[in-house]
Design a protein around this motif. Structure first.
Motif, mmCIF file in Angstrom:
data_model
loop_
_atom_site.group_PDB
_atom_site.id
_atom_site.type_symbol
_atom_site.label_atom_id
_atom_site.label_comp_id
_atom_site.label_asym_id
_atom_site.label_seq_id
_atom_site.Cartn_x
_atom_site.Cartn_y
_atom_site.Cartn_z
ATOM 1 N N GLU A 173 37.686 62.181 45.249
ATOM 2 C CA GLU A 173 38.873 61.908 44.432
ATOM 3 C C GLU A 173 38.452 61.330 43.088
ATOM 4 O OE1 GLU A 173 41.927 60.600 48.011
ATOM 5 O OE2 GLU A 173 40.301 59.249 47.406
ATOM 6 N N GLU A 174 39.350 61.386 42.125
ATOM 7 C CA GLU A 174 39.048 60.840 40.815
ATOM 8 C C GLU A 174 38.895 59.324 40.902
ATOM 9 O OE1 GLU A 174 43.537 60.340 38.971
ATOM 10 O OE2 GLU A 174 42.449 62.208 38.618
ATOM 11 N N ASP A 175 38.270 58.744 39.881
ATOM 12 C CA ASP A 175 37.906 57.332 39.908
ATOM 13 C C ASP A 175 39.086 56.418 40.211
ATOM 14 O OD1 ASP A 175 35.331 58.053 39.316
ATOM 15 O OD2 ASP A 175 35.367 57.359 37.241
ATOM 16 N N ALA A 176 40.193 56.595 39.503
ATOM 17 C CA ALA A 176 41.327 55.686 39.667
ATOM 18 C C ALA A 176 41.883 55.742 41.085
ATOM 19 C CB ALA A 176 42.418 56.012 38.650
ATOM 20 N N VAL A 177 41.877 56.919 41.703
ATOM 21 C CA VAL A 177 42.388 57.050 43.076
ATOM 22 C C VAL A 177 41.440 56.357 44.047
ATOM 23 C CG1 VAL A 177 42.961 58.674 44.913
ATOM 24 C CG2 VAL A 177 43.617 59.178 42.548
ATOM 25 N N ARG A 178 40.132 56.536 43.852
ATOM 26 C CA ARG A 178 39.166 55.869 44.727
ATOM 27 C C ARG A 178 39.269 54.355 44.590
ATOM 28 N NH1 ARG A 178 35.553 58.810 42.318
ATOM 29 N NH2 ARG A 178 34.011 57.150 42.087
ATOM 30 N N ARG A 179 39.492 53.882 43.375
ATOM 31 C CA ARG A 179 39.665 52.441 43.170
ATOM 32 C C ARG A 179 40.892 51.931 43.928
ATOM 33 N NH1 ARG A 179 41.962 50.123 38.512
ATOM 34 N NH2 ARG A 179 43.524 51.767 38.850
ATOM 35 N N ASP A 180 42.012 52.641 43.825
ATOM 36 C CA ASP A 180 43.232 52.202 44.503
ATOM 37 C C ASP A 180 43.072 52.275 46.020
ATOM 38 O OD1 ASP A 180 44.305 51.825 41.998
ATOM 39 O OD2 ASP A 180 45.524 53.648 42.018
ATOM 40 N N ARG A 181 42.408 53.301 46.494
ATOM 41 C CA ARG A 181 42.148 53.427 47.933
ATOM 42 C C ARG A 181 41.285 52.251 48.411
ATOM 43 N NH1 ARG A 181 42.150 57.509 51.703
ATOM 44 N NH2 ARG A 181 42.742 59.109 50.187
ATOM 45 N N PHE A 182 40.304 51.903 47.609
ATOM 46 C CA PHE A 182 39.408 50.804 47.941
ATOM 47 C C PHE A 182 40.162 49.474 48.027
ATOM 48 C CE2 PHE A 182 36.520 47.476 46.150
ATOM 49 C CZ PHE A 182 35.593 47.436 47.170
ATOM 50 N N ASP A 224 38.482 44.289 37.013
ATOM 51 C CA ASP A 224 39.598 43.396 37.336
ATOM 52 C C ASP A 224 39.727 43.205 38.847
ATOM 53 O OD1 ASP A 224 40.877 42.630 34.760
ATOM 54 O OD2 ASP A 224 41.029 44.784 34.525
ATOM 55 N N ALA A 225 39.424 44.265 39.599
ATOM 56 C CA ALA A 225 39.449 44.136 41.054
ATOM 57 C C ALA A 225 38.355 43.182 41.526
ATOM 58 C CB ALA A 225 39.268 45.510 41.698
ATOM 59 N N ILE A 226 37.190 43.266 40.912
ATOM 60 C CA ILE A 226 36.099 42.356 41.265
ATOM 61 C C ILE A 226 36.514 40.915 40.988
ATOM 62 C CG2 ILE A 226 33.752 41.656 40.627
ATOM 63 C CD1 ILE A 226 33.219 44.679 40.070
ATOM 64 N N GLY A 266 29.852 39.275 30.702
ATOM 65 C CA GLY A 266 30.928 38.958 29.766
ATOM 66 C C GLY A 266 32.212 39.678 30.132
ATOM 67 N N MET A 267 32.085 40.948 30.549
ATOM 68 C CA MET A 267 33.258 41.680 31.023
ATOM 69 C C MET A 267 33.884 40.996 32.225
ATOM 70 S SD MET A 267 31.900 45.635 30.824
ATOM 71 C CE MET A 267 33.287 46.205 31.806
ATOM 72 N N LEU A 268 33.020 40.531 33.145
ATOM 73 C CA LEU A 268 33.528 39.859 34.343
ATOM 74 C C LEU A 268 34.216 38.548 33.974
ATOM 75 C CD1 LEU A 268 33.784 39.669 37.412
ATOM 76 C CD2 LEU A 268 31.518 38.588 37.455
ATOM 77 N N ARG A 269 33.641 37.799 33.061
ATOM 78 C CA ARG A 269 34.242 36.540 32.639
ATOM 79 C C ARG A 269 35.638 36.782 32.047
ATOM 80 N NH1 ARG A 269 32.105 31.541 31.508
ATOM 81 N NH2 ARG A 269 29.943 32.328 31.594
ATOM 82 N N ASP A 270 35.746 37.821 31.201
ATOM 83 C CA ASP A 270 37.044 38.149 30.605
ATOM 84 C C ASP A 270 38.055 38.543 31.681
ATOM 85 O OD1 ASP A 270 35.957 37.655 28.120
ATOM 86 O OD2 ASP A 270 35.644 39.771 27.627
ATOM 87 N N ALA A 271 37.581 39.321 32.674
ATOM 88 C CA ALA A 271 38.472 39.747 33.750
ATOM 89 C C ALA A 271 38.941 38.559 34.580
ATOM 90 C CB ALA A 271 37.775 40.771 34.637
ATOM 91 N N CYS A 272 38.048 37.592 34.802
ATOM 92 C CA CYS A 272 38.440 36.383 35.529
ATOM 93 C C CYS A 272 39.519 35.630 34.760
ATOM 94 C CB CYS A 272 37.228 35.492 35.762
ATOM 95 S SG CYS A 272 36.100 36.090 37.040
ATOM 96 N N GLY A 273 39.400 35.611 33.437
ATOM 97 C CA GLY A 273 40.432 34.974 32.632
ATOM 98 C C GLY A 273 41.773 35.648 32.804
ATOM 99 N N ARG A 274 41.761 36.987 32.835
ATOM 100 C CA ARG A 274 43.021 37.719 33.019
ATOM 101 C C ARG A 274 43.611 37.476 34.397
ATOM 102 N NH1 ARG A 274 39.862 41.703 30.353
ATOM 103 N NH2 ARG A 274 39.399 42.788 32.310
ATOM 104 N N ALA A 275 42.730 37.313 35.399
ATOM 105 C CA ALA A 275 43.195 37.166 36.782
ATOM 106 C C ALA A 275 43.490 35.714 37.151
ATOM 107 C CB ALA A 275 42.146 37.737 37.735
ATOM 108 N N GLY A 276 43.144 34.774 36.278
ATOM 109 C CA GLY A 276 43.309 33.369 36.625
ATOM 110 C C GLY A 276 42.314 32.901 37.669
ATOM 111 N N ARG A 277 41.158 33.545 37.728
ATOM 112 C CA ARG A 277 40.117 33.231 38.720
ATOM 113 C C ARG A 277 39.008 32.438 38.051
ATOM 114 N NH1 ARG A 277 37.405 36.209 43.012
ATOM 115 N NH2 ARG A 277 36.271 34.628 44.196
ATOM 116 N N ASP A 278 38.477 31.469 38.757
ATOM 117 C CA ASP A 278 37.355 30.688 38.266
ATOM 118 C C ASP A 278 36.109 31.568 38.258
ATOM 119 O OD1 ASP A 278 35.348 28.875 37.697
ATOM 120 O OD2 ASP A 278 35.589 27.715 39.539
#
Length: 338
Positions: free
Chosen positions: A134-143, A206-208, A230-242
Motif C-alpha cells: 500500500e502507499e505510504d500514508a495508508v501503511r502509516r494509518d494501518r500501523f 508525528d506518530a513517533i 531536530g525533526m523529532l523535537r519539533d514533532a514533540c512540540g506539536r504533540a505536547g510530548r516531552d
C-alpha cells in the motif's frame, strides 16, 4: 552520557549482496550465529537484535526473525531481546500482541518491540508472500491502528476493536506481558532519508512523537542524525510530548580494529568477496554513515552520537564471522561510555 550497546544478529549471509550488513558471510551457519550471541552476552553487550525479513541476503536466504529471536531467548539469560523493524505488513497485530506477550513472559521481561509499518525494502518480500503493498500514508494509518490493538490486548481482559483496517472481538491475551508496558521502538526507515517532498519518515515523525518509547535511526552520519532529531523535537512540540521522554538510538555498521593497517586489511577482504558492489570501493563515503576505524576513531565517532543525545547503539560488525571486532569493541570502546 552513558551508552548501551546491542549486537545485531547475522541471521543471513551477505557476501556480494546489496544489503550491506554481513559482507564477509558467504554461507549462513546457525551454530556460528548462536555462538556469537552467547559471546556477546558474556562480553557484556546489553541486547541482541534480529531483523524481520522473509527474503534477504545471498540467495534470499534468511531465517525468519521472530522464530530466531525466540530461539535466542532460550540460549541467553541476561541480554535484552529486540526486533529490528518487526513489519506490521507481515502479521495481524492481534497475533503480534500475543507473540510479544508470550516471548516477554518466557524471557522474564526482556523484550524490546521495535515495530514499523513496512518499509520499501520489503515490497518484494510482501508481494512474493501474497501480502500486497500500500502507499505510504495508508501503511502509516494501518500501523497506528495496529499500535492501538497491541496496547488494548496487553492491558484489557478481553479486547474488542473495530477500525478502518483491523477488527478484533473479545480477544484474550493471557498470560499478560511481564513488562507493563513492553517498550515500543519506532524508527526512521532507510538511513539518511530527509528527502524532498513528503516521504514515510515525514509522515511517521508525528506518530513517533506521540507513540514511541524509543526512536531509532538506521545508518546515518552525525550531521544527519542531528537534523532528524531536530525533526523529532519539533514533532514533540506539536504533540505536547516531552522530547526527553523518548529514548534515542542508532542501528549501524561498525568496523573496528587495533590499527589503520588492520582496518584496511578487513576492507580489502570485503572488496574481494563483494566484487559487484561498488559502494565497497568508496570507503570514505561509507565512513560518513558507518562507524569505522581504529579504537580511538571509533570511540570519537560514538561520542559524537552521544553528544547528540543518542544513548543506544545497535551494531552490525562488518568483520563477522570473526568475533575479533565484537571482542575489541567490548574491551576497548565500551568502557569509555560506562
Amino acid at each position: 552520557m552513558t551508552m548501551k550497546f546491542g549486537f545485531c544478529v547475522p541471521n543471513f549471509a551477505g557476501a556480494n549482496d546489496s544489503h550491506p550488513r554481513t559482507p564477509l558471510v558467504e554461507r549462513f551457519d546457525a551454530r556460528q550465529m548462536a555462538n556469537a550471541v552467547r559471546e556477546a552476552e558474556a562480553l557484556g553487550y546489553d541486547s541482541v537484535w534480529v531483523a524481520d525479513h522473509l527474503m534477504l541476503g545471498r540467495d534470499d536466504s534468511v531465517l525468519e526473525g521472530w522464530t530466531t529471536l525466540c530461539y535466542l531467548a532460550g540460549i541467553t539469560t541476561r541480554v535484552r531481546l529486540g526486533t529490528i523493524h518487526l513489519a506490521n505488513a507481515f502479521r495481524h497485530p492481534s497475533i503480534t500482541a500475543k507473540m510479544a506477550a508470550s516471548l516477554d513472559v518466557i524471557s522474564h521481561g526482556r523484550l524490546d518491540l521495535f515495530f514499523e509499518p513496512g518499509h520499501k525494502g520489503s515490497i518484494r518480500e510482501a508481494e512474493a508472500y501474497g501480502y500486497g503493498w500500500e502507499e505510504d500514508a495508508v501503511r502509516r494509518d494501518r500501523f497506528l491502528e495496529a499500535i492501538q490493538v497491541l496496547r488494548a490486548m496487553w492491558t484489557e481482559d478481553r479486547s474488542s476493536f473495530k477500525g478502518r483496517f483491523y477488527t478484533i472481538e473479545n480477544a484474550v491475551c493471557y498470560p499478560r506481558p511481564v513488562q507493563r508496558p513492553i517498550p515500543l521502538w519506532i524508527g526512521a526507515i532507510g538511513g539518511e532519508v530527509l528527502s524532498e517532498g513528503v516521504g514515510m519518515n515525514e509522515l511517521m515523525v508525528d506518530a513517533i512523537a506521540r507513540e514511541a518509547d524509543w526512536w531509532n535511526n538506521t545508518p546515518a552520519s552525525p550531521d544527519y542524525c542531528r537534523r532528524a532529531l531536530g525533526m523529532l523535537r519539533d514533532a514533540c512540540g506539536r504533540a505536547g510530548r516531552d522530547y526527553g521522554a523518548i529514548g534515542k538510538s542508532l542501528e549501524t555498521q561498525v568496523l573496528v580494529a587495533e590499527s589503520q593497517a588492520q582496518v584496511r586489511r578487513i576492507q580489502e577482504r570485503i572488496e574481494r568477496l563483494n566484487p559487484q558492489r561498488a559502494f565497497y570501493r568508496d570507503w570514505e563515503a561509507l565512513r560518513e554513515r558507518y562507524i569505522m576505524g581504529d579504537v580511538a576513531q571509533v570511540t570519537a565517532r560514538i561520542q559524537q552520537y552521544a553528544d547528540l543525545g543518542i544513548s543506544y547503539t545497535m551494531l552490525w560488525f562488518m568483520d563477522y564471522p570473526s568475533l575479533d571486532g565484537l571482542r575489541l569493541f567490548a574491551d576497548k570502546v565500551v568502557p569509555h561510555f560506562r
